[in-house]
Design a protein around this motif. Structure first.
Motif, PDB file in Angstrom:
ATOM      1  N   VAL A 217       0.844  -1.190   0.000  1.00 56.39           N
ATOM      2  CA  VAL A 217       0.000   0.000   0.000  1.00 56.39           C
ATOM      3  C   VAL A 217       0.881   1.243   0.000  1.00 56.39           C
ATOM      4  O   VAL A 217       2.074   1.166   0.283  1.00 56.39           O
ATOM      5  CB  VAL A 217      -0.923   0.029   1.252  1.00 56.39           C
ATOM      6  N   GLN A 218       0.264   2.376  -0.309  1.00 55.42           N
ATOM      7  CA  GLN A 218       0.997   3.642  -0.349  1.00 55.42           C
ATOM      8  C   GLN A 218       0.409   4.621   0.659  1.00 55.42           C
ATOM      9  O   GLN A 218      -0.769   4.528   0.995  1.00 55.42           O
ATOM     10  CB  GLN A 218       0.845   4.291  -1.736  1.00 55.42           C
ATOM     11  N   VAL A 219       1.219   5.559   1.077  1.00 56.71           N
ATOM     12  CA  VAL A 219       0.708   6.663   1.873  1.00 56.71           C
ATOM     13  C   VAL A 219      -0.053   7.590   0.926  1.00 56.71           C
ATOM     14  O   VAL A 219       0.444   7.899  -0.166  1.00 56.71           O
ATOM     15  CB  VAL A 219       1.861   7.445   2.534  1.00 56.71           C
ATOM     16  N   HIS A 220      -1.242   8.003   1.316  1.00 54.35           N
ATOM     17  CA  HIS A 220      -2.030   8.869   0.443  1.00 54.35           C
ATOM     18  C   HIS A 220      -1.257  10.169   0.178  1.00 54.35           C
ATOM     19  O   HIS A 220      -0.669  10.741   1.090  1.00 54.35           O
ATOM     20  CB  HIS A 220      -3.387   9.188   1.086  1.00 54.35           C
ATOM     21  N   PRO A 221      -1.257  10.634  -1.073  1.00 58.49           N
ATOM     22  CA  PRO A 221      -0.451  11.808  -1.427  1.00 58.49           C
ATOM     23  C   PRO A 221      -0.773  13.049  -0.584  1.00 58.49           C
ATOM     24  O   PRO A 221       0.094  13.908  -0.389  1.00 58.49           O
ATOM     25  CB  PRO A 221      -0.815  12.079  -2.891  1.00 58.49           C
ATOM     26  N   SER A 222      -1.980  13.141  -0.069  1.00 53.54           N
ATOM     27  CA  SER A 222      -2.334  14.337   0.691  1.00 53.54           C
ATOM     28  C   SER A 222      -1.856  14.270   2.140  1.00 53.54           C
ATOM     29  O   SER A 222      -2.056  15.196   2.911  1.00 53.54           O
ATOM     30  CB  SER A 222      -3.848  14.513   0.672  1.00 53.54           C
TER      31      SER A 222
ATOM     32  N   MET B 237      -3.298   4.275   2.103  1.00 56.60           N
ATOM     33  CA  MET B 237      -3.622   4.425   3.518  1.00 56.60           C
ATOM     34  C   MET B 237      -4.036   5.871   3.717  1.00 56.60           C
ATOM     35  O   MET B 237      -3.296   6.781   3.345  1.00 56.60           O
ATOM     36  CB  MET B 237      -2.387   4.155   4.375  1.00 56.60           C
ATOM     37  N   ARG B 238      -5.226   6.063   4.278  1.00 57.08           N
ATOM     38  CA  ARG B 238      -5.660   7.426   4.544  1.00 57.08           C
ATOM     39  C   ARG B 238      -5.562   7.728   6.022  1.00 57.08           C
ATOM     40  O   ARG B 238      -5.975   6.917   6.837  1.00 57.08           O
ATOM     41  CB  ARG B 238      -7.089   7.611   4.046  1.00 57.08           C
ATOM     42  N   ASN B 239      -5.043   8.869   6.361  1.00 57.27           N
ATOM     43  CA  ASN B 239      -4.771   9.259   7.733  1.00 57.27           C
ATOM     44  C   ASN B 239      -3.783   8.290   8.379  1.00 57.27           C
ATOM     45  O   ASN B 239      -4.172   7.271   8.935  1.00 57.27           O
ATOM     46  CB  ASN B 239      -6.048   9.345   8.567  1.00 57.27           C
ATOM     47  N   VAL B 240      -2.520   8.611   8.308  1.00 59.60           N
ATOM     48  CA  VAL B 240      -1.496   7.753   8.888  1.00 59.60           C
ATOM     49  C   VAL B 240      -0.759   8.497  10.003  1.00 59.60           C
ATOM     50  O   VAL B 240      -0.757   9.724  10.057  1.00 59.60           O
ATOM     51  CB  VAL B 240      -0.464   7.294   7.834  1.00 59.60           C
ATOM     52  N   CYS B 241      -0.150   7.697  10.880  1.00 61.40           N
ATOM     53  CA  CYS B 241       0.564   8.270  12.010  1.00 61.40           C
ATOM     54  C   CYS B 241       1.789   7.402  12.286  1.00 61.40           C
ATOM     55  O   CYS B 241       1.706   6.173  12.284  1.00 61.40           O
ATOM     56  CB  CYS B 241      -0.368   8.285  13.223  1.00 61.40           C
ATOM     57  N   ALA B 242       2.937   8.041  12.507  1.00 58.09           N
ATOM     58  CA  ALA B 242       4.170   7.305  12.765  1.00 58.09           C
ATOM     59  C   ALA B 242       4.120   6.611  14.128  1.00 58.09           C
ATOM     60  O   ALA B 242       3.674   7.196  15.109  1.00 58.09           O
ATOM     61  CB  ALA B 242       5.350   8.274  12.723  1.00 58.09           C
ATOM     62  N   ILE B 243       4.579   5.348  14.181  1.00 57.47           N
ATOM     63  CA  ILE B 243       4.654   4.628  15.457  1.00 57.47           C
ATOM     64  C   ILE B 243       6.013   3.942  15.584  1.00 57.47           C
ATOM     65  O   ILE B 243       6.804   3.941  14.645  1.00 57.47           O
ATOM     66  CB  ILE B 243       3.528   3.577  15.579  1.00 57.47           C
ATOM     67  N   LYS B 244       6.244   3.323  16.765  1.00 55.38           N
ATOM     68  CA  LYS B 244       7.555   2.714  17.005  1.00 55.38           C
ATOM     69  C   LYS B 244       7.487   1.197  16.950  1.00 55.38           C
ATOM     70  O   LYS B 244       6.475   0.601  17.327  1.00 55.38           O
ATOM     71  CB  LYS B 244       8.036   3.126  18.399  1.00 55.38           C
ATOM     72  N   VAL B 245       8.571   0.607  16.541  1.00 58.87           N
ATOM     73  CA  VAL B 245       8.584  -0.845  16.385  1.00 58.87           C
ATOM     74  C   VAL B 245       8.315  -1.558  17.711  1.00 58.87           C
ATOM     75  O   VAL B 245       7.654  -2.587  17.759  1.00 58.87           O
ATOM     76  CB  VAL B 245       9.913  -1.329  15.752  1.00 58.87           C
ATOM     77  N   SER B 246       8.789  -0.974  18.824  1.00 56.70           N
ATOM     78  CA  SER B 246       8.605  -1.648  20.108  1.00 56.70           C
ATOM     79  C   SER B 246       7.121  -1.758  20.478  1.00 56.70           C
ATOM     80  O   SER B 246       6.729  -2.607  21.261  1.00 56.70           O
ATOM     81  CB  SER B 246       9.360  -0.903  21.206  1.00 56.70           C
ATOM     82  N   TRP B 247       6.271  -0.913  19.911  1.00 59.98           N
ATOM     83  CA  TRP B 247       4.835  -1.025  20.182  1.00 59.98           C
ATOM     84  C   TRP B 247       4.192  -2.090  19.297  1.00 59.98           C
ATOM     85  O   TRP B 247       3.121  -2.589  19.578  1.00 59.98           O
ATOM     86  CB  TRP B 247       4.118   0.310  19.927  1.00 59.98           C
ATOM     87  N   VAL B 248       4.848  -2.390  18.203  1.00 56.63           N
ATOM     88  CA  VAL B 248       4.250  -3.303  17.222  1.00 56.63           C
ATOM     89  C   VAL B 248       4.517  -4.768  17.587  1.00 56.63           C
ATOM     90  O   VAL B 248       3.672  -5.638  17.365  1.00 56.63           O
ATOM     91  CB  VAL B 248       4.820  -3.004  15.812  1.00 56.63           C
ATOM     92  N   ILE B 249       5.686  -5.023  18.202  1.00 58.04           N
ATOM     93  CA  ILE B 249       6.080  -6.407  18.459  1.00 58.04           C
ATOM     94  C   ILE B 249       5.057  -7.208  19.275  1.00 58.04           C
ATOM     95  O   ILE B 249       4.684  -8.308  18.879  1.00 58.04           O
ATOM     96  CB  ILE B 249       7.488  -6.445  19.093  1.00 58.04           C
ATOM     97  N   PRO B 250       4.552  -6.665  20.398  1.00 64.57           N
ATOM     98  CA  PRO B 250       3.568  -7.460  21.152  1.00 64.57           C
ATOM     99  C   PRO B 250       2.327  -7.808  20.320  1.00 64.57           C
ATOM    100  O   PRO B 250       1.738  -8.874  20.487  1.00 64.57           O
ATOM    101  CB  PRO B 250       3.187  -6.563  22.336  1.00 64.57           C
ATOM    102  N   ILE B 251       1.967  -6.910  19.407  1.00 62.49           N
ATOM    103  CA  ILE B 251       0.790  -7.181  18.571  1.00 62.49           C
ATOM    104  C   ILE B 251       1.074  -8.328  17.607  1.00 62.49           C
ATOM    105  O   ILE B 251       0.250  -9.211  17.393  1.00 62.49           O
ATOM    106  CB  ILE B 251       0.386  -5.901  17.804  1.00 62.49           C
TER     107      ILE B 251
END
Ligand code: CDP
Ligand code: MG
Length: 708
Positions: free
Chosen positions: A590-595, A623-637
Motif C-alpha cells: 500500500v501507499q501513503v495517500h499523497p495528501s 492508507m488514509r490518515n497515517v501516524c508514525a509509530i515505534k517498532v517496540s509497540w508493534v512487536i507485542p501485537i
C-alpha cells in the motif's frame, strides 16, 4: 391533502397487528409507511403503554420524517414526536413517537436488551438491508419470544421480498398496500455514454425544451458529480433563449447537505416553473419528492465494499440492481404517467444488472456488529451461527473476531472482556473506542477525544481536501502541520489551535477548513467527553492543560494509544522505498495517500512503521490518515497474531486441540514469514534488476559518446 394509500387500510393493519406479534407491510414508496404507521398506532392507543419506535437506516430520513410527523400532529419537534441519531438526541420524557437510526436502537439494546421502553418497534425501509437493520431483524426474532404480550414488531418495506422475511419470522402475515402508480414509459439509450454528466445534462435540457411541465429527478452517484451537474444545468438553463421555455430551478439532494437545504425539495415550486432535482440514491426510497414526472437514471450507485482478506474498503461506483432500476423508474409515476430515461441499453438491464442489491452485511467489516452481539451476552450465541436473514461470509466474521481479539475486546476463548464491554457502549467504531480507553490509561484522553471527534466527521477536515480546491489557494499562513508525525496529529493540532483562539470562524475560512464540519466536531467532542466522563481517570480539564507536555514528548502516549486501538491496521515500510506492507492477516502493498502530512527523514524515507485509519482503494490501495509509530509497540501485537484460534474466538466449541493449535499457528507463522521473505526477495531482486538496467543503459550511452 389527498388521503395516502396506507390510510385506506388502517383497520385491516391494526387488526392484523393486534393478532400477530410480527407483521410485514409492503407498500409503494410514498404510500405513507414512514409518516403514517406510527400515527395510526398512536391513535389506537399503542403509545399509552410505551413509546412507538420507528427505525431508519439513514440519519437524514430519521430527521426529516420526524419533522414531518411533528408538523402533521401539530406538536413541537422533540416533545411528543422526536428523533435520535448518533450524537444528537431530540427526545424528551414526553416523547411518544420516536424516529431513530437503526444503529441507535441497536446501541440502546445494549443497556436494555428487552427494549422495555417500547410498545412497538417499526423497522422501516427494510428493503435497504442496512447492516444494522439486518442485525436488528435477528434480535427481534428473539425479542418477540421474550415479550409476546406487550411488544409488536412491524417490518416495512417498499420492494422487499415479503415471503423471505415471513419465512424468517415463522410465517408471519404479510400485508401489501397497493400503490396507485401511473404507467411509466421506459426509454433506453442506444449505448452507454462516455460522460454521465454530459449525457444527463443533454437529456435534462431536451426534456425541458420539448416535454410538458413536470419535475425532473436525476440520479447521480455522489456529491461531486451532483455539484458539477447542478452548475452546468444552471448555466445551460440561463443561456436558453428568454421565453422559449418555462422557468427552472435546480436543486441538489444528498446526505451531506445541511438539513435546511435538504427540506427545500419538499416545498412545491412556484407556478410555471420546472424543478430539476439532482440526487444520490437517497431519492430512490428514503425520501419522496412529489411532482416528479421525468426520471433520468445513470444506472450507477456509489457503494462501499469491504474485502475481509485484505481489510480494505473500496468506494466503488457500481451498477445498480434491477430492483433499484425499477424503483428509480417508479419515482416518475406518482402523480401522473411519467417517463424514465435510462442512460444505458436495454440489453444491459436484461443481462448485466443483478436481480437484487447485495445486502450491506455482505460487504462490510463486521467488527462493530460482532462486538455488539458479544456484549449482549446472550448465552447461546455462537457468532458464526447467528440467525441472519442473509448470513455474511465466514471470512468476514472471522476477520471481525480476529480484529476484536487483537484489540482486547474478546479473550482467547471468545468471551467479551471488561474492556470490550466498555468499548461497546461508546458510539464509535471499536478501534476508536479502544484508542480512547488506552489513552485514558496514559493520561492523554483529552487529546484522544479530539482525534476521535475529528475522525467522526463525515468529511475530511484536513485543509486542501475540499471539493472545489481546483482554484489556486495561497498557502495557509498559520496552519499546524502535525509536527511531521502524520495526519492524526495534524487533526489534533488544528482543533487545539482553533480551541485556543476561541473557535474563531474566520480562521477556519482563511485556512480552507470546513466550518460546518468543525462545529459538528466540537459538538461531538463535547458529547463523547460526557459519555466517557464516567470511566475517565482524573480530570479532563487537567489533562487539557497538560497537552503541552505531551506535545513536547512528540505525542508518544497518544500515538501508542492509536497503535493499540488500530492494532489490525499497522503497516511496515519496505526496506528500499517508501511503499508499505500491511501487517496482519494478509499482507499487501500500500501507499501513503499523497495528501498525507507524514514527513520523510533526511534520507527521504517515511517512518519504519505507521498506523492507518483507513485503507481505501481508488486507482491503487492507499492508507488514509497515517501516524508514525515505534517498532517496540508493534512487536507485542505481532506476537498476539501468532496465537489465534478462530473457532474459539467465535464462542463455539473448540474443535482444535492445543497441540493442533500450536501446530497451525506455527504454520501460520511460517507462512507469514515465507510471504515476508518472498516479498523482500522479490523486491530486492526487482531493485537489483532496475540497477543493472540503468547501469547497462549508462554504459551504452557512454560507449556511444566514446565512438563519436
Ligand atoms: O414511507 P413511504 O415511502 O411509504 O411514504 P412517506 O415517507 O410516509 O411519505 C408519504 C407522503 O408524505 C409522500 O407523498 C411524501 O412526499 C410526503 N412527505 C413530505 O411531503 N415531506 C416529508 N418530509 C415526508 C413525506
Ligand atoms: Mg419511507
Amino acid at each position: 391533502m389527498v388521503s395516502l394509500p396506507i390510510l385506506q387500510f388502517e383497520e385491516k393493519i391494526v387488526q392484523t397487528v393486534q393478532d400477530n406479534p410480527v407483521v410485514v407491510i409492503i407498500g409503494e414508496t410514498g404510500s405513507g409507511k414512514s409518516t403514517q404507521l406510527s400515527q395510526i398506532f398512536h391513535r389506537h392507543g399503542y403509545s399509552k403503554s410505551g413509546v412507538i419506535a420507528v427505525t431508519q437506516p439513514r440519519r437524514v430520513a430519521a430527521v426529516s420524517v420526524a419533522r414531518r410527523v411533528a408538523q402533521e400532529l401539530n406538536v413541537n419537534l422533540g416533545e411528543e414526536v422526536g428523533y435520535a441519531i448518533r450524537f444528537e438526541d431530540r427526545t424528551s420524557p414526553k416523547t411518544k413517537i420516536k424516529y431513530l437510526t437503526d444503529g441507535v436502537l441497536l446501541r440502546e439494546s445494549l443497556s436494555n436488551p428487552e427494549l422495555s421502553d417500547y410498545s412497538m418497534i417499526i423497522l422501516d425501509e427494510a428493503h435497504e438491508r442496512s447492516l444494522n437493520t439486518d442485525i436488528l431483524l435477528g434480535l427481534m426474532k428473539r425479542l418477540v419470544k421474550l415479550r409476546p404480550s406487550n411488544l409488536r414488531v412491524l417490518i416495512t418495506s417498499a420492494t422487499l421480498d415479503g415471503n423471505k422475511v415471513s419465512d424468517f419470522f415463522m410465517n408471519c402475515p404479510v400485508l401489501t398496500v397497493p400503490g396507485k402508480l401511473y404507467p411509466v414509459e421506459i426509454l433506453y439509450s442506444n449505448e452507454r455514454p462516455t460522460s454521465y454528466i454530459e449525457s444527463s445534462l443533454r437529456t435534462a435540457i431536451d426534456i425541458h425544451v420539448h416535454e410538458p411541465e413536470g419535475d425532473v429527478l436525476i440520479f447521480m452517484t455522489g456529491q461531486d458529480d451532483i455539484e458539477k451537474l447542478v452548475d452546468k444545468l444552471r448555466d445551460k438553463v440561463q443561456s436558453l433563449e428568454e421565453g422559449s421555455c418555462m422557468d427552472a430551478i435546480v436543486l441538489p439532494l444528498h446526505g451531506s447537505l445541511p438539513p435546511e437545504m435538504q427540506v427545500r425539495v419538499f416545498t412545491p415550486p412556484p407556478q410555471n416553473c420546472r424543478r430539476f432535482i439532482v440526487a444520490t440514491n437517497i431519492a430512490e426510497t428514503s425520501l419522496t419528492v412529489d411532482g416528479v414526472v421525468y426520471v433520468i437514471d445513470s444506472g450507477y450507485v456509489k457503494q462501499r465494499q469491504y474485502n475481509p482478506t485484505s481489510g480494505m474498503y473500496s468506494l466503488d461506483v457500481v451498477q445498480i440492481s434491477k430492483v433499484q432500476a425499477d424503483q428509480r423508474a417508479g419515482r416518475a409515476g406518482r402523480t401522473r404517467p411519467g417517463k424514465c430515461y435510462r442512460l444505458y441499453p436495454s440489453k444491459v438491464y436484461q443481462d448485466e444488472l443483478l436481480d437484487v442489491t447485495i445486502p450491506e452485511i455482505q460487504r462490510s467489516s463486521l467488527a462493530g456488529s460482532v462486538l455488539y452481539l458479544k456484549s449482549l451476552d446472550l448465552s447461546d450465541i455462537d457468532i458464526l451461527k447467528f440467525d441472519f436473514l442473509d448470513p455474511p461470509s465466514s471470512d468476514t466474521l472471522e476477520d471481525a473476531l480476529k480484529q476484536l481479539h487483537l484489540i482486547d475486546a474478546i479473550d482467547t476463548s471468545g468471551s467479551i472482556t471488561n474492556v470490550g464491554k466498555i468499548m461497546a457502549e461508546l458510539p464509535l467504531e471499536p478501534a476508536l473506542s479502544r484508542t480512547l480507553l488506552e489513552a485514558n490509561e496514559y493520561g492523554c484522553l483529552s487529546q484522544a477525544l479530539t482525534i476521535a471527534a475529528m475522525l467522526s466527521a463525515e468529511t475530511s477536515l484536513l485543509p486542501g481536501r475540499s471539493k472545489h480546491s481546483e482554484k489556486k489557494r495561497k498557502p495557509p499562513p498559520d496552519l499546524p502541520d502535525g509536527s511531521g508525525l502524520g495526519d492524526h496529529i495534524q487533526l489534533l493540532q488544528i482543533y487545539e489551535y482553533w480551541h485556543q483562539i476561541d473557535y474563531h470562524i474566520g480562521w477556519l475560512k482563511d485556512n480552507d477548513l470546513q466550518v460546518r464540519g468543525m462545529l459538528f466536531v466540537r459538538d461531538v467532542r463535547k458529547q463523547l467527553s460526557q459519555i466517557i466522563q464516567k470511566i475517565a481517570k482524573g480530570n479532563l480539564d487537567v489533562q487539557e492543560a497538560e497537552s503541552e507536555r505531551e506535545r513536547r514528548r512528540d505525542y508518544k502516549n497518544l500515538r501508542k494509544a492509536l497503535c493499540a486501538g488500530y492494532a489490525s491496521q499497522l503497516a511496515e515500510r519496505m526496506t528500499l522505498h517508501n511503499g508499505y506492507r500491511t501487517i496482519g492477516f494478509k499482507s499487501q502493498l500500500v501507499q501513503v495517500h499523497p495528501s498525507s502530512m507524514l514527513r520523510t527523514d533526511d534520507d527521504g524515507m517515511f517512518p519504519d512503521f505507521v498506523v492507518y485509519h483507513e485503507l481505501i482503494s481508488t486507482s491503487r490501495p492507499y492508507m488514509r490518515n497515517v501516524c508514525a509509530i515505534k517498532v517496540s509497540w508493534v512487536i507485542p501485537i505481532m506476537k498476539k497474531l501468532e496465537n489465534l484460534n478462530v473457532n474459539r474466538l467465535s464462542g463455539g466449541s473448540d474443535q482444535v486441540t492445543d497441540g493442533e493449535q500450536r501446530k497451525s499457528s506455527s504454520l501460520l507463522q511460517q507462512k507469514n514469514l515465507a510471504i515476508e521473505q518472498d516479498d523482500r526477495e522479490s523486491k530486492i531482486q526487482a531493485a537489483r534488476e532496475r540497477f543493472l538496467a540503468r547501469k547497462a543503459e549508462r554504459e551504452q550511452s557512454l560507449g556511444r559518446k566514446a565512438k563519436k
